[in-house]
Design an enzyme around this catalytic site. Structure first.
Site, PDB file in Angstrom:
ATOM      1  CB  SER A  43      -0.955   0.010   1.202  1.00 16.87           C
ATOM      2  OG  SER A  43      -0.236  -0.114   2.415  1.00 16.87           O
ATOM      3  CG  ASP A 334      -3.492   5.948   6.580  1.00 16.80           C
ATOM      4  OD1 ASP A 334      -2.309   5.699   6.886  1.00 16.80           O
ATOM      5  OD2 ASP A 334      -4.064   5.416   5.608  1.00 16.80           O
ATOM      6  CG  HIS A 337      -0.569   4.114   4.256  1.00 12.65           C
ATOM      7  ND1 HIS A 337      -1.814   3.739   4.710  1.00 12.65           N
ATOM      8  CD2 HIS A 337      -0.014   3.007   3.700  1.00 12.65           C
ATOM      9  CE1 HIS A 337      -2.014   2.459   4.436  1.00 12.65           C
ATOM     10  NE2 HIS A 337      -0.940   1.990   3.835  1.00 12.65           N
TER      11      HIS A 337
END
Length: 370
Positions: A43, A334, A337
């Site tokens: 991600s 977040d 990340h």
């Protein structure tokens, strides 16, 4: 001015020009430094490959993700650009490298992004989040791309020549800790293996996939080390007594993996003809952000700009949630990340090392020249 200082000054000026030449990958040079750029990862690098996976919970194709990205929410797990978006700009590409899920035909020639949120080196990693494209499947997708390139370019020799000039970035392993080893409610690995044993298992599997990539034309490959996972809002919320002191045991485990990954670079370069692999020390770059935040304009290090619960790290950024306003001052977007502000620094230093510890044996700028 000495010639060495002059060269560093000119290169630094070029980087500023590229980064300021536009937010959508527009840059100041006519031709990219390499003809193609391929990306494999999780991600931290995903730019939309999970969007179409129906049973995946690991998606970021909704606001406020992408709130500072010109195209809005694309599937990038940030408010704006990822680190590889920045590297793409610095390599001189006029647009970002597209996701594999939506790329076909001649567009494959300039490279694709195979990265998938929740993906790991281990097949089971991230399974509690549903569908994802594991590292081995990403490599399978790369092999499929190579087959298509052979057809497009008219033969294996032409495809091999093309691929030998490309830069590859691989960033894997974070989820094998976050969404496996340190998630005892879903996985037994943390009880079965010591950090040393777990790192050995991961590296063995990692190397198997790197060999497949090499056998399918990858020559210039940058391996991204793990960052300081123990400093993420998620781990601070779960395991830090004061919510700001990093979880050293997790960071130590990451460094065990990183040190082994760095050794892999030496082994491959020594034993594989024309291999030009390099290691990017993400941990070291992150260490600078944590210890000298004011040098980078950062003020908030332990809390996500968007999220729920302690450190905004217990539940990730929810659809249409209002994020913080001063996003350039936050290290984390977040629970897991980095913000675009942090990604810009990581991308820039991966491309052109600012300390001898940032990359080994070369940064991505030099890798592109080889």
């Amino acid at each position: 001015m000495e010639s060495g200082k002059l060269m560093r000054t000119l290169v630094g000026l070029a980087i500023v020009l590229v980064l300021n030449a536009g937010n959508y990958g527009v840059e100041a040079q006519a031709q990219p430094q390499v003809p193609c750029f391929f990306i494999l990862g999780d991600s931290l690098l995903d730019n939309g490959n999970n969007n179409g996976i129906a049973n995946s919970l690991a998606k970021a194709n909704y606001r406020p993700y992408g709130i500072d990205f010109p195209a809005g929410p694309t599937g990038r797990f940030s408010n704006g650009k990822t680190a590889v978006d920045v590297i793409t700009q610095l390599l001189g590409f006029s647009d970002y490298i597209p996701p594999y899920a939506t790329t076909t035909g001649n567009a494959l020639l300039k490279g694709v992004n195979y990265a998938s949120a929740a993906a790991g080196i281990r097949e089971e990693t991230g399974r509690q989040l549903g569908g994802r494209i594991t590292f081995s499947r990403q490599v399978q997708n790369y092999r499929s791309t190579v087959s298509q390139l052979v057809n497009i370019l008219g033969g294996e020799s032409a495809a091999a020549d093309h691929l030998s000039k490309c830069v590859f970035v691989v960033g894997m392993g974070s989820n094998d800790y976050l969404n496996n080893y340190y998630m005892p409610q879903f996985y037994t690995s943390g009880r079965q293996y010591s950090p040393e044993q777990w790192a050995n298992i991961l590296i063995q599997l990692y190397v198997q996939q790197l060999r497949i990539m090499y056998n399918n034309g990858a020559r210039k490959v940058a391996l991204l080390g793990l960052g300081q996972i123990g400093c993420s809002p998620s781990e601070l919320a779960r395991n830090s007594s004061d919510g700001s002191t990093c979880v050293q045991s997790i960071n130590d485990a990451c460094q065990i993996f990183n040190n082994k990954l760095k050794s892999v670079v030496d082994d491959i370069n020594k034993n594989y003809a024309n291999a030009k692999f390099t290691y990017i020390n993400s941990y070291n770059i992150f260490q600078d952000l944590l210890t000298k935040p004011s040098s980078y304009g950062l003020k908030v290090l332990n809390t996500g700009c968007c999220g729920v619960g302690r450190n905004n790290g217990q539940i990730t950024c929810l659809p249409l949630q209002s994020p913080c306003q001063n996003r350039k001052e936050y290290l984390f977007w977040d629970a897991f990340h980095p913000t675009e502000a942090a990604n810009a620094i990581v991308g820039r230093r991966s491309y052109m090392a600012e300390s001898s510890a940032d990359a080994y044996p070369s940064d991505i700028r030099r890798l592109a020249m080889l």
